[in-house]
Design a protein around this motif. Structure first.
Motif, mmCIF file in Angstrom:
data_model
loop_
_atom_site.group_PDB
_atom_site.id
_atom_site.type_symbol
_atom_site.label_atom_id
_atom_site.label_comp_id
_atom_site.label_asym_id
_atom_site.label_seq_id
_atom_site.Cartn_x
_atom_site.Cartn_y
_atom_site.Cartn_z
ATOM 1 N N LEU A 157 8.052 5.523 1.564
ATOM 2 C CA LEU A 157 7.736 4.597 2.654
ATOM 3 C C LEU A 157 6.293 4.117 2.565
ATOM 4 C CD1 LEU A 157 8.780 3.272 5.260
ATOM 5 C CD2 LEU A 157 7.971 5.292 6.503
ATOM 6 N N LEU A 158 5.373 5.036 2.284
ATOM 7 C CA LEU A 158 3.959 4.672 2.180
ATOM 8 C C LEU A 158 3.731 3.671 1.049
ATOM 9 C CD1 LEU A 158 0.949 5.021 2.831
ATOM 10 C CD2 LEU A 158 0.946 7.024 1.308
ATOM 11 N N GLN A 159 4.297 3.964 -0.121
ATOM 12 C CA GLN A 159 4.075 3.089 -1.271
ATOM 13 C C GLN A 159 4.734 1.729 -1.091
ATOM 14 O OE1 GLN A 159 3.155 4.478 -4.950
ATOM 15 N NE2 GLN A 159 3.932 6.548 -4.750
ATOM 16 N N SER A 160 5.869 1.703 -0.420
ATOM 17 C CA SER A 160 6.554 0.427 -0.189
ATOM 18 C C SER A 160 5.834 -0.417 0.855
ATOM 19 C CB SER A 160 7.999 0.681 0.252
ATOM 20 O OG SER A 160 8.706 1.403 -0.738
ATOM 21 N N LEU A 161 5.309 0.225 1.883
ATOM 22 C CA LEU A 161 4.628 -0.510 2.945
ATOM 23 C C LEU A 161 3.375 -1.218 2.437
ATOM 24 C CD1 LEU A 161 4.942 1.847 6.060
ATOM 25 C CD2 LEU A 161 6.017 -0.386 5.706
ATOM 26 N N MET A 197 -4.661 3.259 -6.151
ATOM 27 C CA MET A 197 -5.157 4.556 -5.704
ATOM 28 C C MET A 197 -4.033 5.403 -5.108
ATOM 29 S SD MET A 197 -8.270 4.957 -6.524
ATOM 30 C CE MET A 197 -8.567 6.425 -5.538
ATOM 31 N N VAL A 198 -3.184 4.772 -4.296
ATOM 32 C CA VAL A 198 -2.069 5.499 -3.681
ATOM 33 C C VAL A 198 -1.084 5.962 -4.750
ATOM 34 C CG1 VAL A 198 -0.085 5.296 -2.129
ATOM 35 C CG2 VAL A 198 -2.297 4.370 -1.453
ATOM 36 N N MET A 199 -0.802 5.101 -5.746
ATOM 37 C CA MET A 199 0.110 5.489 -6.829
ATOM 38 C C MET A 199 -0.425 6.678 -7.610
ATOM 39 S SD MET A 199 1.905 2.198 -8.654
ATOM 40 C CE MET A 199 0.489 1.132 -8.675
ATOM 41 N N TYR A 200 -1.716 6.638 -7.959
ATOM 42 C CA TYR A 200 -2.299 7.723 -8.730
ATOM 43 C C TYR A 200 -2.376 9.011 -7.921
ATOM 44 C CZ TYR A 200 -3.623 4.096 -12.071
ATOM 45 O OH TYR A 200 -3.602 3.067 -12.979
ATOM 46 N N LEU A 201 -2.749 8.896 -6.642
ATOM 47 C CA LEU A 201 -2.801 10.086 -5.790
ATOM 48 C C LEU A 201 -1.419 10.693 -5.605
ATOM 49 C CD1 LEU A 201 -5.366 9.058 -3.019
ATOM 50 C CD2 LEU A 201 -5.635 10.851 -4.736
#
Length: 322
Positions: A157-161, A197-201
């Protein structure tokens, strides 16, 4: 920051594995066969674990959940590719692309978490066998699966948003057969620093923690097996986790191949081949690994197929009776 509403009118083009017209029939037949084998193989694993009382244990409960996740995982990408080949269309809508990407990220993370839970199950079974049934209670097993679903859903959900906040240009060609998160993100015209950043984290936290958990579990397992005096005891203990270890090696090996190929080369064909291994081949091979290397599964499948054969014979015999 406001979301870009013009994305609602956007369409993406999935370039697929090959643009050669003469290869389309071959690709359709190949991936249709692989899809059917994957679904059938995993359904047999689920049916065997449900129908056979000998398999009503935590290990096979987790295995049936993994098989269900694999069916959903491959169903997220392959049917759309088959439809595109059959209709000779490469278009996928913006909403369809985001949905496919979201479900793919969810199920990919779920696979990783379930493999970690299964490693913990083998750790308790081999390192603490006397407390196994107490520790791995039905309540804990259910909570572990539920927690895996929740963590995967939150990550997806976070990555899609944050992808929804991106604005896209006119060049919307994805050099793969499905909407892969990294490819979709880097088609955007706007700044993708936060997305990267979100993808790598996510990869470090979710993937890294899962891998560390699996490695730690097997470090303790190997230490416990090494302490067993008899060779037969060592073989029996190791055989209970050999199938899981094979699946883990296949899953993380293909996943590592995907990221290495995308980082080391800009060749879309090489990257697409690695993705096929990860998204299609791995879910297809998992049932074979468990059925070929696991005596309990083979016996359960044999009993299930014999019951179906006997029922079919009786049914045909009754139909022939006047």
């Amino acid at each position: 920051m406001e979301p870009s509403y013009n994305n609602q009118m956007s369409e993406f083009l999935l370039l697929g594995l090959s643009e050669e017209p003469e290869l389309q029939s071959f690709l359709f037949g190949l991936f249709l066969s692989m899809y059917l084998v994957t679904v059938l193989g995993n359904l047999l694993i689920i049916q065997a674990t449900i129908s056979d009382s000998h398999l009503h244990t935590p290990m096979y409960f987790f295995l049936s959940n993994l098989s269900f996740a694999d069916i959903c995982f491959v169903s997220t990408t392959v049917p759309k590719m088959l439809i595109n080949i059959q209709t000779q269309s490469r278009v996928i809508t913006y909403a369809g692309c985001i949905t496919q990407m979201c479900v793919f990220v969810l199920l990919g993370g779920l696979d990783s978490l379930l493999l970690t839970v299964m490693a913990y199950d083998r750790f308790v079974a081999i390192c603490h066998p006397l407390h196994y049934m107490v520790t791995m209670s039905p309540r804990l097993c259910g909570l572990l699966v539920l927690a895996s679903w929740i963590m995967s859903a939150l990550n997806s959900l976070l990555q899609s948003l944050i992808v929804l906040w991106l604005s896209f240009c006119t060049d919307l060609e994805i050099p793969h057969f499905f909407c892969e998160l990294n490819q979709v993100t880097h088609l955007a015209c706007s700044d993708t620093f936060l997305n990267d950043m979100v993808m790598y984290l996510s990869a470090v936290l979710l993937g890294g923690i899962c891998l560390v958990g699996i490695l730690y579990s097997y470090f303790k397992i190997i230490s416990s097996i090494h302490a067993i005096s008899s060779a037969q005891g060592k073989y029996k203990a190791f055989s209970t986790c050999a199938s899981h270890l094979s699946v883990v090696s296949l899953f993380y090996g293909t996943l590592l191949g995907v990221y290495l190929s995308s980082a080391a080369t800009h060749n879309s064909q090489s990257s697409a081949a690695a993705l096929v291994m990860y998204t299609v081949v791995t879910p297809m091979l998992n049932p074979f690994i468990y059925s070929l290397r696991n005596k309990d599964i083979k016996r359960a499948l044999g009993r299930f197929l014999r019951r179906k054969t006997i029922k079919g014979t009786i049914f045909l015999g009754l139909k022939k009776c006047p």
